[in-house]
Scaffold this motif. Structure first.
Motif, PDB file in Angstrom:
ATOM      1  N   ARG A  82      35.025  33.528  23.728  1.00  5.47           N
ATOM      2  CA  ARG A  82      34.607  34.538  24.711  1.00  5.47           C
ATOM      3  C   ARG A  82      33.544  35.457  24.119  1.00  5.47           C
ATOM      4  NH1 ARG A  82      39.326  37.906  27.462  1.00  5.47           N
ATOM      5  NH2 ARG A  82      39.272  38.933  25.431  1.00  5.47           N
ATOM      6  N   ARG A 174      33.450  48.792  39.226  1.00  2.00           N
ATOM      7  CA  ARG A 174      33.446  48.464  37.800  1.00  2.00           C
ATOM      8  C   ARG A 174      32.315  47.501  37.462  1.00  2.00           C
ATOM      9  NH1 ARG A 174      35.079  44.306  34.727  1.00  2.00           N
ATOM     10  NH2 ARG A 174      35.364  44.893  32.544  1.00  2.00           N
ATOM     11  N   LYS A 184      32.848  40.847  27.701  1.00  2.00           N
ATOM     12  CA  LYS A 184      33.505  42.001  27.080  1.00  2.00           C
ATOM     13  C   LYS A 184      32.444  42.787  26.320  1.00  2.00           C
ATOM     14  CE  LYS A 184      38.049  42.823  25.085  1.00  2.00           C
ATOM     15  NZ  LYS A 184      38.473  43.787  26.090  1.00  2.00           N
ATOM     16  N   TYR A 189      32.802  49.425  29.806  1.00  2.00           N
ATOM     17  CA  TYR A 189      33.875  50.393  29.596  1.00  2.00           C
ATOM     18  C   TYR A 189      33.319  51.808  29.679  1.00  2.00           C
ATOM     19  CZ  TYR A 189      36.300  46.176  28.394  1.00  2.00           C
ATOM     20  OH  TYR A 189      36.849  44.916  28.469  1.00  2.00           O
ATOM     21  N   GLU A 220      40.169  44.084  38.990  1.00  2.00           N
ATOM     22  CA  GLU A 220      41.047  44.311  37.837  1.00  2.00           C
ATOM     23  C   GLU A 220      41.107  45.800  37.549  1.00  2.00           C
ATOM     24  OE1 GLU A 220      39.633  42.675  34.119  1.00  2.00           O
ATOM     25  OE2 GLU A 220      37.562  42.771  34.769  1.00  2.00           O
ATOM     26  N   THR A 221      41.744  46.184  36.438  1.00  2.00           N
ATOM     27  CA  THR A 221      41.717  47.591  36.029  1.00  2.00           C
ATOM     28  C   THR A 221      40.625  47.729  34.963  1.00  2.00           C
ATOM     29  OG1 THR A 221      43.261  47.353  34.185  1.00  2.00           O
ATOM     30  CG2 THR A 221      44.224  47.745  36.366  1.00  2.00           C
ATOM     31  N   GLY A 222      40.541  48.882  34.338  1.00  2.00           N
ATOM     32  CA  GLY A 222      39.532  49.073  33.292  1.00  2.00           C
ATOM     33  C   GLY A 222      39.803  48.211  32.068  1.00  2.00           C
ATOM     34  N   GLY A 223      41.040  47.730  31.877  1.00  2.00           N
ATOM     35  CA  GLY A 223      41.357  46.991  30.651  1.00  2.00           C
ATOM     36  C   GLY A 223      42.370  45.882  30.810  1.00  2.00           C
ATOM     37  N   ALA A 224      42.573  45.378  32.024  1.00  2.00           N
ATOM     38  CA  ALA A 224      43.552  44.297  32.202  1.00  2.00           C
ATOM     39  C   ALA A 224      43.341  43.602  33.540  1.00  2.00           C
ATOM     40  CB  ALA A 224      44.981  44.846  32.133  1.00  2.00           C
ATOM     41  N   LEU A 244      36.947  40.050  33.795  1.00  2.00           N
ATOM     42  CA  LEU A 244      37.036  39.420  32.477  1.00  2.00           C
ATOM     43  C   LEU A 244      38.050  38.278  32.513  1.00  2.00           C
ATOM     44  CD1 LEU A 244      35.839  39.982  29.574  1.00  2.00           C
ATOM     45  CD2 LEU A 244      38.131  40.795  29.021  1.00  2.00           C
ATOM     46  N   SER A 246      40.734  36.935  31.244  1.00  2.00           N
ATOM     47  CA  SER A 246      41.767  37.371  30.293  1.00  2.00           C
ATOM     48  C   SER A 246      42.459  36.174  29.633  1.00  2.00           C
ATOM     49  CB  SER A 246      42.804  38.209  31.052  1.00  2.00           C
ATOM     50  OG  SER A 246      44.035  38.224  30.375  1.00  2.00           O
ATOM     51  N   ILE A 247      42.577  36.249  28.326  1.00  2.00           N
ATOM     52  CA  ILE A 247      43.273  35.189  27.583  1.00  2.00           C
ATOM     53  C   ILE A 247      44.773  35.272  27.872  1.00  2.00           C
ATOM     54  CG2 ILE A 247      43.848  34.425  25.226  1.00  2.00           C
ATOM     55  CD1 ILE A 247      40.904  35.521  24.548  1.00  2.00           C
ATOM     56  N   THR A 248      45.274  36.480  28.027  1.00  2.00           N
ATOM     57  CA  THR A 248      46.693  36.664  28.368  1.00  2.00           C
ATOM     58  C   THR A 248      46.973  36.054  29.739  1.00  2.00           C
ATOM     59  OG1 THR A 248      46.481  38.773  27.227  1.00  2.00           O
ATOM     60  CG2 THR A 248      48.540  38.396  28.423  1.00  2.00           C
ATOM     61  N   CYS A 283      47.954  42.397  33.008  1.00  2.00           N
ATOM     62  CA  CYS A 283      48.104  41.607  31.791  1.00  2.00           C
ATOM     63  C   CYS A 283      46.849  41.657  30.941  1.00  2.00           C
ATOM     64  CB  CYS A 283      48.494  40.176  32.131  1.00  2.00           C
ATOM     65  SG  CYS A 283      47.261  39.261  33.040  1.00  2.00           S
ATOM     66  N   GLY A 284      47.085  41.727  29.647  1.00  2.00           N
ATOM     67  CA  GLY A 284      45.998  41.777  28.678  1.00  2.00           C
ATOM     68  C   GLY A 284      46.582  41.894  27.284  1.00  2.00           C
ATOM     69  N   THR A 285      45.724  41.782  26.297  1.00  2.00           N
ATOM     70  CA  THR A 285      46.203  41.878  24.914  1.00  2.00           C
ATOM     71  C   THR A 285      46.860  43.231  24.676  1.00  2.00           C
ATOM     72  OG1 THR A 285      44.501  40.381  24.193  1.00  2.00           O
ATOM     73  CG2 THR A 285      45.446  41.803  22.509  1.00  2.00           C
TER      74      THR A 285
HETATM   75  N1  PLP Z   1      40.191  42.852  31.662  1.00  2.00           N
HETATM   76  C1  PLP Z   1      39.575  43.781  30.924  1.00  2.00           C
HETATM   77  C2  PLP Z   1      38.544  44.620  31.577  1.00  2.00           C
HETATM   78  C3  PLP Z   1      39.922  43.938  29.576  1.00  2.00           C
HETATM   79  O1  PLP Z   1      39.325  44.866  28.828  1.00  2.00           O
HETATM   80  C4  PLP Z   1      40.916  43.127  29.019  1.00  2.00           C
HETATM   81  C5  PLP Z   1      41.267  43.252  27.617  1.00  2.00           C
HETATM   82  O2  PLP Z   1      40.913  42.500  26.790  1.00  2.00           O
HETATM   83  C6  PLP Z   1      41.537  42.177  29.831  1.00  2.00           C
HETATM   84  C7  PLP Z   1      41.148  42.068  31.150  1.00  2.00           C
HETATM   85  C8  PLP Z   1      42.582  41.283  29.286  1.00  2.00           C
HETATM   86  O3  PLP Z   1      42.025  40.264  28.499  1.00  2.00           O
HETATM   87  P1  PLP Z   1      42.830  39.620  27.320  1.00  2.00           P
HETATM   88  O4  PLP Z   1      44.086  39.085  27.902  1.00  2.00           O
HETATM   89  O5  PLP Z   1      41.944  38.520  26.850  1.00  2.00           O
HETATM   90  O6  PLP Z   1      43.073  40.659  26.315  1.00  2.00           O
END
Ligand code: PLP
Ligand code: COI
Length: 341
Positions: A82, A174, A184, A189, A220-224, A244, A246-248, A283-285
């Motif tokens: 990624r 966003r 990413k 952000y 999505e949200t700002g980080g998941a 994004l 997401s790998i999770t 979901c996210g790291t």
């Molecule tokens: N979406 C955003 C905007 C993120 O910053 C993240 C975090 O990495 C994710 C989704 C989840 O991605 P991942 O599961 O690869 O961490």
């Protein structure tokens, strides 16, 4: 190796400087050798590309201590891939996948005392990133770059851990269609900080962003990423070119289908459908899976039947399976776990 003196079970999601980090520089068209350094600071020219035109991409992954005492990372190859995609979109030189994996291994191995013990619910969060280090004043890509990777021990991303959170629908967008929402990059952000502060000031945990073209689909949200569960137990997750990958999320969807026998739908999700879902999670790291209890929109508030006390049953099953694989109590698919010697 003795562990660092840390109250592992009470860590939040914040930065602290630990022993060693990895650095490599790109100059004259090629990546130089990487080294581990104790220096956490960076000295840059005032006109460096990162400072002027925000040429930066990053990744996030975690190192865990398994039940039997091994130290492992989860699917770091996907983070490497990624980051290559992110770099290409910002006209940066890709950091080769094999080198990325070596950097992860080296940083974790050099900071084993900072990998939280099994049972603490904490992990060593790893932040690989790359930025333009040489001066540029005309708007164009820089010629020199730096790749770095540091670690910091973290606990849950949201205060309260597995307690359901409340989201608001953001008034701001966003990511644009055909923009950079699928990579990413720090710039995505930076623009989410104002909506984030607004959401917090209004008493919400996070924003739900809708698609910027029509404001009718969930992004999505700002980080998941989002996962929804229908009343008959199907896992539904939004598909969009501006979120994004997401790998999770990709891992959970695989586990849902192949280990838990659940049906999965990966498709655009209308905001108007939310009222019909039984459960919702992020979901996210960093987030792992954080249950969402409530989403406050402009005209309506959606309260998921799973409630504000605990995760819904399907979300919990997904969470337990993922955590079990990461912590070595469940055998995961081949190649998902990379042990650090
Ligand atoms: N979406 C955003 C905007 C993120 O910053 C993240 C975090 O990495 C994710 C989704 C989840 O991605 P991942 O599961 O690869 O961490
Ligand atoms: C992650 O989950 O790794 C993220 O990057 C999300 C957030 C901390 C930016």
């Amino acid at each position: 190796m003795a562990k660092a003196d840390v109250d592992w079970s009470n860590l939040g999601f914040s930065y602290r400087t630990i022993s060693k980090r990895y650095v490599a520089n790109f100059k004259d068209g090629k990546w130089g050798e990487g080294v581990l350094t104790e220096d956490a600071n960076i000295v840059l020219n005032e006109c460096a590309g990162i400072l002027q035109y925000c040429q930066e991409v990053f990744e996030g992954l975690k190192a865990y201590t398994t039940k039997d005492g091994r130290i492992v990372t989860f699917r770091p190859d996907l983070n490497a891939e990624r980051m290559e995609d992110s770099a290409k979109r910002l006209e940066m030189p890709a950091f080769p996948k094999e080198r990325f994996l070596e950097a992860v291994d080296q940083v974790v191995a050099a900071n084993k005392d900072w990998v939280p013990p099994y049972g603490s619910d904490a992990s060593l969060y790893l932040r690989p990133y790359m930025f333009a280090s040489s001066p540029v004043i005309g708007v164009k890509p820089a010629e020199e770059y730096q790749f770095r990777l540091f670690g910091t021990p973290v606990g849950p991303y949201f205060k309260g851990g597995a307690k359901p959170i409340t989201l608001c629908v953001s008034d701001f967008d966003r990511a644009a269609p055909h923009g950079t929402g699928h990579i990413k990059a720090g710039l995505n952000y930076a623009m989410s900080l104002h909506p984030y502060v607004m959401a917090h000031n209004n008493g919400f945990d996070e924003n739900m962003f809708l698609d910027s073209a029509t404001r009718t689909y969930v992004e999505e949200t700002g980080g998941a990423n989002f996962l929804f569960i229908t009343k008959d137990g199907t896992v539904v997750t939004p598909k969009s070119g501006s979120i994004l990958p997401s790998i999770t999320r990709r891992s959970l969807v695989y586990l849902a289908e192949h280990m838990l026998g659940l049906k999965v739908e990966y498709r655009p999700v209308k905001f108007s459908e939310l009222k019909d879902f039984a459960e919702c999670g992020l979901c996210g790291t960093a987030a792992v899976i954080s249950p969402v209890g409530k989403v406050v929109g402009k005209e309506e508030t959606i309260e998921f039947p799973s409630g504000m006390e605990k995760m819904g049953p399907v979300t919990q099953k997904l969470y337990d399976t993922l955590r079990g694989i990461q912590l070595g109590t469940i055998e995961g698919p081949e190649g998902w776990i990379r042990e650090i010697k």
